[in-house]
Design an enzyme around this catalytic site. Structure first.
Site, short mmCIF file in Angstrom:
data_model
loop_
_atom_site.label_atom_id
_atom_site.label_comp_id
_atom_site.label_asym_id
_atom_site.label_seq_id
_atom_site.Cartn_x
_atom_site.Cartn_y
_atom_site.Cartn_z
N ASP A 29 0.82 -1.23 0.00
CA ASP A 29 0.00 0.00 0.00
C ASP A 29 0.85 1.27 0.00
O ASP A 29 0.50 2.25 -0.66
CB ASP A 29 -0.89 0.05 1.25
CG ASP A 29 -1.90 -1.08 1.30
OD1 ASP A 29 -2.16 -1.68 0.23
OD2 ASP A 29 -2.40 -1.37 2.39
P1 NDP Z 1 0.89 -4.01 3.11
O1 NDP Z 1 0.02 -4.66 4.14
O2 NDP Z 1 0.26 -3.03 2.19
O3 NDP Z 1 1.55 -5.12 2.18
C1 NDP Z 1 2.40 -6.09 2.69
C2 NDP Z 1 2.75 -7.02 1.58
O4 NDP Z 1 3.73 -7.92 2.10
C3 NDP Z 1 1.60 -7.88 1.10
O5 NDP Z 1 1.11 -7.43 -0.14
C4 NDP Z 1 2.15 -9.31 1.04
O6 NDP Z 1 2.05 -9.81 -0.29
C5 NDP Z 1 3.63 -9.12 1.38
N1 NDP Z 1 4.10 -10.19 2.24
C6 NDP Z 1 3.52 -10.76 3.31
N2 NDP Z 1 4.28 -11.73 3.81
C7 NDP Z 1 5.40 -11.78 3.04
C8 NDP Z 1 6.56 -12.58 3.06
N3 NDP Z 1 6.75 -13.54 3.96
N4 NDP Z 1 7.51 -12.35 2.13
C9 NDP Z 1 7.34 -11.40 1.18
N5 NDP Z 1 6.24 -10.60 1.12
C10 NDP Z 1 5.28 -10.80 2.05
O7 NDP Z 1 2.14 -3.41 3.88
P2 NDP Z 1 2.83 -1.98 3.84
O8 NDP Z 1 3.92 -2.06 4.84
O9 NDP Z 1 3.15 -1.56 2.45
O10 NDP Z 1 1.70 -1.00 4.32
C11 NDP Z 1 1.22 -1.03 5.63
C12 NDP Z 1 -0.30 -0.99 5.64
O11 NDP Z 1 -0.74 -1.21 6.97
C13 NDP Z 1 -0.84 0.36 5.22
O12 NDP Z 1 -2.04 0.19 4.49
C14 NDP Z 1 -1.12 1.04 6.54
O13 NDP Z 1 -2.12 2.02 6.45
C15 NDP Z 1 -1.58 -0.13 7.38
N6 NDP Z 1 -1.43 0.08 8.81
C16 NDP Z 1 -0.22 0.40 9.36
C17 NDP Z 1 -0.11 0.68 10.72
C18 NDP Z 1 1.19 1.07 11.35
O14 NDP Z 1 1.20 1.50 12.49
N7 NDP Z 1 2.30 0.92 10.67
C19 NDP Z 1 -1.29 0.59 11.60
C20 NDP Z 1 -2.48 0.16 10.93
C21 NDP Z 1 -2.52 -0.07 9.60
P3 NDP Z 1 2.04 -11.39 -0.54
O15 NDP Z 1 0.97 -11.95 0.30
O16 NDP Z 1 1.80 -11.52 -2.02
O17 NDP Z 1 3.41 -11.91 -0.18
#
Ligand code: NDP
Length: 472
Positions: free
Chosen positions: A399
């Site tokens: 995201d």
């Molecule tokens: P995202 O949640 O947008 O994306 C994380 C990505 O990591 C997924 O698309 C997933 O794809 C991939 N992933 C998961 N596990 C693995 C793995 N083992 N190896 C490789 N890839 C992996 O994360 P971002 O950090 O970009 O964004 C954070 C989001 O969380 C934002 O939307 C934010 O608003 C929200 N948020 C953040 C908070 C905070 O305090 N930081 C609090 C509340 C919400 P795939 O499954 O294909 O591997």
């Protein structure tokens, strides 16, 4: 004389809290800030113990006070030390939430005990004491149960999806009315323990119903808000028992938690009310994530091609996200960065304020792998650099890199500040699939012509890249 010394100790403790908090501004000084605050807390506890041990003439202190204080210090301090040392980094938000519950509950108990003593003595209770008591009890009780539910959601003990039932909004409204009416009765009417008990029950239930409808992934923001509540409840307890250091520490926590909540909400371009009303994202990364696989033409890149791009680049920006934390790949990313640097590549890390699932998540992870602080760049500092960068290496971030936030007004994340990864000459994305991230939406970055997808677990992908770079 002793009284003056105790007050001086309280002032010293308060000054250390402020200094400690200030040093949390940068990862480079945060550890020493933590130490300063801990020393401040030790001084405050010591001064409070001496205060209890030396009652004013005519003041009665129970003989049980000392054993209880000693037991509380040993049990509380021991449990705190054990949990803080043994907790996994990924479980930190739920631990913080448990600590909030304990803080809120303790503040409420202090206020309840003081009020009960005054009410049973039959004296009239001063208005300011009643106001502080009622506020301390209400905020403390809401924080106690709310934090327990938040912690349970993150730990998977309570389902992470928003939980709503028919009439839950009405129930919340009725409970709020009971609390307000009860508080007004205590403030303007006669002291009453049954009414206090009613307020406690209503506030405890309110805390549960407030947090249940919020999705698990929004919990870090809720926890930050409840942390701010804990501070406010502690400050109220400080007013009730006339303890200045409790007022100062509580006010600091209340203000800092409030600011952090606002910053996190702003970084997601959502209002705090929108978060509390809930229903955003799926709450869990698994279930809803499968719902929307990105469409459009996606180009895959092999490990060897990606390694060549990285090894022969001048500038590389690593963009870590939640997936890096899930895979615990912080040491692998550091290893790859070291290899690239030894070949003369400039490596920096772009840190988005809400990358991951808790405030400072990426800073903490990368600090664990001893990534040098100067390489960590905040979003505003690094964004102008992307257009001058040969390769942006996105590791488990989604995201926070989605250009739709800039260009698509109908996107749920429209307006959220993002890292301008799409402007780099080349983009390599390491993730396991085309599944979306927390917001549950497709990422336009993945279908850009300059983006190559390296489908792998972050740890495996990074270690394969490191091996391939070594072989060049
Ligand atoms: P995202 O949640 O947008 O994306 C994380 C990505 O990591 C997924 O698309 C997933 O794809 C991939 N992933 C998961 N596990 C693995 C793995 N083992 N190896 C490789 N890839 C992996 O994360 P971002 O950090 O970009 O964004 C954070 C989001 O969380 C934002 O939307 C934010 O608003 C929200 N948020 C953040 C908070 C905070 O305090 N930081 C609090 C509340 C919400 P795939 O499954 O294909 O591997």
């Amino acid at each position: 004389m002793l009284d003056t010394l105790i007050h001086l100790a309280y002032i010293a403790a308060a000054a250390l809290f402020v200094l400690g908090l200030h040093r949390m501004n940068s990862p480079a000084t945060a550890r020493s800030g933590n130490w300063l605050s801990a020393v401040g807390m030790a001084i405050a506890v010591g001064a409070a113990v001496v205060d209890v041990a030396t009652p004013a003439p005519g003041q009665h202190v129970s003989g049980l006070a000392w054993p209880i204080i000693a037991l509380g210090t040993v049990v509380g301090g021991g449990l705190g030390l054990y949990t803080a040392r043994s907790v996994q980094m990924t479980a930190m938000p739920q631990l913080v939430s448990l600590f909030n519950a304990v803080g809120g509950g303790a503040a409420a108990l202090v206020a309840i005990e003081d009020y009960t003593k005054l009410a049973t003595a039959g004296d009239s209770i001063p208005l300011e004491t009643t106001v502080s008591t009622v506020l301390g009890v209400v905020i403390g009780c809401v924080t106690f149960t709310g934090s327990l539910i938040a912690s349970g959601k993150l730990q998977g003990l309570v389902p992470g999806r928003p939980i709503k039932f028919a009439g839950s909004q009405v129930a919340i409204g009725v409970l709020a009315l009971v609390v307000v009416a009860g508080a007004l009765y205590l403030i303007f009417g006669a002291p009453s323990l049954p009414i206090l008990a009613l307020i406690i029950a209503a506030a405890l239930t309110f805390g549960v119903l407030m947090v249940l409808p919020i999705g698990g992934a929004d919990m870090p923001v809720v926890i930050s808000l409840l942390n701010s509540f804990t501070g406010t409840a502690a400050a109220m307890a400080g007013f009730v028992i006339g303890n200045p250091v409790l007022i100062i520490a509580g006010a600091l926590v209340g203000a800092a938690g409030g600011i952090l909540t606002k910053l996190m909400a702003d970084a997601m371009n959502r209002s705090i009310v929108n978060i509390l009303v809930g229903g955003f994202g799926t709450g869990d990364t698994g279930a809803g994530a499968a719902a929307g696989a990105a469409t459009g033409s996606v180009r895959e890149v092999g490990v060897d091609d990606a390694a060549i791009m990285l090894a022969y680049a001048q500038n590389v920006i690593v963009v870590p996200g939640y997936g890096l934390a899930v895979a615990q790949a912080q040491h692998n990313v550091r290893e790859l960065a070291d290899l690239l640097e030894s070949r003369g590549v400039n490596v920096s890390y772009a840190i988005h304020p809400v990358a991951g699932r808790m405030p400072g998540h990426m800073n903490v992870l990368l600090a664990e792998a001893n990534v040098p602080y100067p390489q960590l760049k905040e979003m505003d500092e690094i964004n102008p650099e992307f257009s001058r960068t040969d390769v942006a290496l996105v590791v488990g971030a989604n995201d926070v890199t989605n250009p739709a936030a800039r260009s698509n007004p109908s996107s749920p994340i429209y307006g959220m500040p993002i890292l301008n990864v799409d402007q780099a000459q080349n983009v390599i994305v390491i993730k396991r699939s085309m599944r979306p991230g927390y917001a549950g939406i497709d990422n336009e970055l993945y279908t850009q012509p300059n983006t190559g997808m390296l489908f792998a677990d972050a740890k495996d992908g990074l270690s394969q890249l490191a091996t391939a770079v070594k072989a060049l």
